[in-house]
Design a protein around this motif. Structure first.
Motif, PDB file in Angstrom:
ATOM      1  N   ARG A 302       1.315  -1.073   0.035  1.00 42.70           N
ATOM      2  CA  ARG A 302      -0.144  -0.205   0.349  1.00 42.70           C
ATOM      3  C   ARG A 302       0.865   1.186   0.084  1.00 42.70           C
ATOM      4  O   ARG A 302       1.943   1.396   0.370  1.00 42.70           O
ATOM      5  N   THR A 375       0.409   6.188  11.327  1.00 41.97           N
ATOM      6  CA  THR A 375       0.637   4.571  12.095  1.00 41.97           C
ATOM      7  C   THR A 375      -0.291   3.368  11.258  1.00 41.97           C
ATOM      8  O   THR A 375      -1.207   3.846  10.265  1.00 41.97           O
ATOM      9  N   GLY A 377      -2.026   0.547   9.636  1.00 39.19           N
ATOM     10  CA  GLY A 377      -3.434  -0.308   9.473  1.00 39.19           C
ATOM     11  C   GLY A 377      -3.374  -1.621   9.413  1.00 39.19           C
ATOM     12  O   GLY A 377      -2.541  -1.930   8.947  1.00 39.19           O
ATOM     13  N   GLN A 378      -4.653  -2.392   9.324  1.00 43.11           N
ATOM     14  CA  GLN A 378      -4.464  -4.115   8.645  1.00 43.11           C
ATOM     15  C   GLN A 378      -4.383  -4.091   7.646  1.00 43.11           C
ATOM     16  O   GLN A 378      -4.947  -2.735   6.782  1.00 43.11           O
ATOM     17  N   GLY A 379      -3.758  -4.831   7.171  1.00 43.10           N
ATOM     18  CA  GLY A 379      -3.098  -4.791   5.675  1.00 43.10           C
ATOM     19  C   GLY A 379      -1.647  -4.443   5.564  1.00 43.10           C
ATOM     20  O   GLY A 379      -1.470  -4.272   4.558  1.00 43.10           O
ATOM     21  N   ASP A 380      -1.535  -3.553   6.458  1.00 40.70           N
ATOM     22  CA  ASP A 380      -0.258  -2.541   6.118  1.00 40.70           C
ATOM     23  C   ASP A 380       0.946  -3.176   6.468  1.00 40.70           C
ATOM     24  O   ASP A 380       1.106  -3.700   7.346  1.00 40.70           O
ATOM     25  N   TYR A 381       2.057  -2.657   6.418  1.00 39.51           N
ATOM     26  CA  TYR A 381       3.485  -3.384   6.572  1.00 39.51           C
ATOM     27  C   TYR A 381       4.646  -2.692   7.312  1.00 39.51           C
ATOM     28  O   TYR A 381       5.517  -2.262   7.190  1.00 39.51           O
ATOM     29  N   HIS A 388       5.068  -0.628  16.299  1.00 34.38           N
ATOM     30  CA  HIS A 388       3.792  -1.316  15.947  1.00 34.38           C
ATOM     31  C   HIS A 388       3.235  -2.585  16.166  1.00 34.38           C
ATOM     32  O   HIS A 388       2.237  -3.197  15.606  1.00 34.38           O
ATOM     33  N   SER A 389       4.019  -3.292  16.664  1.00 27.31           N
ATOM     34  CA  SER A 389       4.083  -4.812  16.642  1.00 27.31           C
ATOM     35  C   SER A 389       3.352  -5.037  17.985  1.00 27.31           C
ATOM     36  O   SER A 389       3.620  -5.239  19.037  1.00 27.31           O
ATOM     37  N   ASP A 390       2.834  -6.023  17.264  1.00 32.83           N
ATOM     38  CA  ASP A 390       2.050  -7.156  19.054  1.00 32.83           C
ATOM     39  C   ASP A 390       3.118  -7.532  19.519  1.00 32.83           C
ATOM     40  O   ASP A 390       3.985  -8.285  19.181  1.00 32.83           O
TER      41      ASP A 390
END
Length: 506
Positions: A302, A375, A377-381, A388-390
């Protein structure tokens, strides 16, 4: 404040007058300085302040703030640069005067953009935090009063009555006794951050804040006041910039000392497309490594990912032609029509290289920009894996990178303490088998070049000097009798480093 070309005439003040000017080793800088300052002293004060703030930044990246190592090294730096830091020292007038004037000089230089303001405010806050941490307790109340902070320490009787409630509401005690800790009675509206975190005792519209927690409120007040002051300074900046004696120095300060921008100058064409896969596993930081992996697996990224990764590749040496070929080949592997790529994506790549639109030659993102903006979102790398990682997902990534369990624990502890850049620096040391990398990590491209330097046997990667992120044309300064030779030299050498600039001042 007025400026003169000659040497400053030192005013001899009585001891009580000197003490009244600067009663403390720290301040909120509520009043601008007055009097005459020579151009030479103006420059010297500005350079020393930038050195100090860069030291504050580097120490914050290398050590956990508040630790003994951090405190001792920062105190040594303050002592070396002759800035004020302790209340008990004698003859502190000159260091405190230097601190006062130099702060306001840098306001002029660092009010010019949001990035510059953010950097300046953060370093000044860290400096204030350190100074407050070593302020004697018997001086705190007078400092608060002089800073126009209506924070009043409650009496021992009041503290005894509310002790259990205060201890139960604060996370800093863990069941310990409150005495001899000071407790401050603060209007509720000024302790909102502690209230949101349920870390403060409230009663009748007031927050009862222990000494250990008061620094968070003081720093918040300082940040708010400084942010407003910088906005006001920016509005009046054109009048200052019209002074041909000051404009070159202010431009130089604001563009040269917030870190290298790692533009592609001198690196273009130094890597080939065939090298990228192997370089990604050896020398890419985790943020770029995960973007490269996602691109190879999904044949698409993206916009946020393309910008972050594309500018990084540009900074390590990918030319515009190579970049167009690299992205086109990968997107076509994802069954994208070549014409669609040419119409929808090639323009953005050319734009990032300064060949379209405003012709701005964009520079790679720094760590701070990646951490603080856009920041994912879902589907972003894109983004910073440490920020930003769990935590569990980050643990799995570190295991995949063959980081030993003890090292993973160290990195996760740093992440838990929000020391994201220090965590990445620790990752660098572990993956390159060095005990101390010898630098403070602040940029993904810095990670790459330092890695290549180590892997090539310590030989420095040759790079031309980088240019400012927001370049401005060199001002055409008409010399006047009031202009010093130092400023004349500065107007034609805006990209010199601190050492070169200091030589001109001798």
């Amino acid at each position: 404040m007025e400026f003169s070309g000659g040497k400053r005439k030192k005013m001899r003040l009585a001891d009580d007058q000197r003490n009244a000017c600067y009663p403390h080793s720290l301040q909120f800088y509520l009043q601008p300085p007055s009097g005459n300052v020579s151009l030479t002293e103006f420059e010297t004060l500005a350079i020393d302040r930038v050195k100090l703030l860069k030291s504050v930044e580097n120490l914050g990246l290398s050590y956990m703030k508040g630790t003994e190592q951090y405190q001792s090294k920062l105190e040594a730096e303050l002592r070396k640069l002759k800035f004020s830091y302790r209340e008990s020292l004698e003859d502190e007038y000159e260091p405190r005067r230097k601190d006062h004037i130099s702060h306001f000089i840098l306001r002029l230089a660092y009010c010019q953009s949001e990035d510059l303001r953010r950097w300046f405010i953060q370093q000044e806050m860290d400096l204030l935090r350190f100074r407050f941490s070593i302020l004697p307790k018997d001086k705190i109340q007078s400092f608060l009063k002089d800073s126009h902070l209506q924070f009043e320490a409650i009496s021992d009787e009041e503290k005894t009555v509310r002790e259990q409630d205060i201890i139960a509401s604060s996370s800093t005690f863990g069941g310990a006794q409150l005495d001899p800790e000071s407790v401050y009675k603060i209007p509720f509206a000024e302790a909102l951050d502690l209230f949101r975190g349920r870390k403060v005792y409230l009663e009748n519209g007031f927050a009862y804040v222990p000494h250990k927690d008061i620094v968070a409120i003081i720093l918040n007040e300082f940040r708010t006041k400084l942010s407003k002051a910088l906005a006001l300074t920016a509005r009046s900046l054109p009048a200052v910039q019209s002074d041909e004696r000051l404009q070159p120095l202010l431009n130089h300060l604001s563009h040269s000392y917030t870190g290298q921008d790692y533009s592609t100058q001198g690196n273009a064409g130094k890597i080939s497309l065939d090298q990228i896969d192997s370089l990604s596993t050896k020398s890419f930081p985790p943020c770029m490594r995960q973007l490269h992996k996602a691109l190879r697996e999904n044949h698409h990224l993206r916009h946020g990912g393309r910008m972050q990764y594309g500018l990084f590749l540009k900074g390590i040496g990918l030319t515009l032609e190579q970049a167009l070929q690299f992205w086109k080949q990968e997107f076509i592997r994802g069954n994208m029509d070549p014409d669609k790529f040419d119409k929808g994506y090639s323009y953005n790549i050319r734009h990032s290289y300064g060949k379209e639109g405003k012709r701005t030659d964009y520079t790679p993102y720094s760590c701070m920009k990646i951490i603080l903006t856009n920041t994912p979102g879902q589907g972003d790398y894109h983004g910073c894996p440490f920020r930003h990682s769990d935590p569990e997902l980050l643990r799995q990534k570190l295991q995949a990178y063959k980081i030993p369990p003890a090292g993973i624990s160290q990195i996760l502890d740093l992440v838990k303490g929000t020391h994201y850049q220090v965590a990445c620096q620790k990752f660098f040391e572990m993956t390159h088998n060095v005990d101390d990398c010898g630098f403070s990590l602040s940029h993904p491209n810095q990670f790459f070049f330092e890695s290549q330097r180590i892997l090539s046997g310590g030989k420095d990667i040759k790079k031309d000097s980088v240019q400012p992120e927001t370049p401005q044309p060199r001002p055409s300064v008409q010399r006047s009798k009031d202009s010093s030779s130092t400023l004349d030299s500065l107007s034609s050498a805006l990209d010199m480093d601190l050492e070169e600039l200091e030589e001109l001042l001798q």
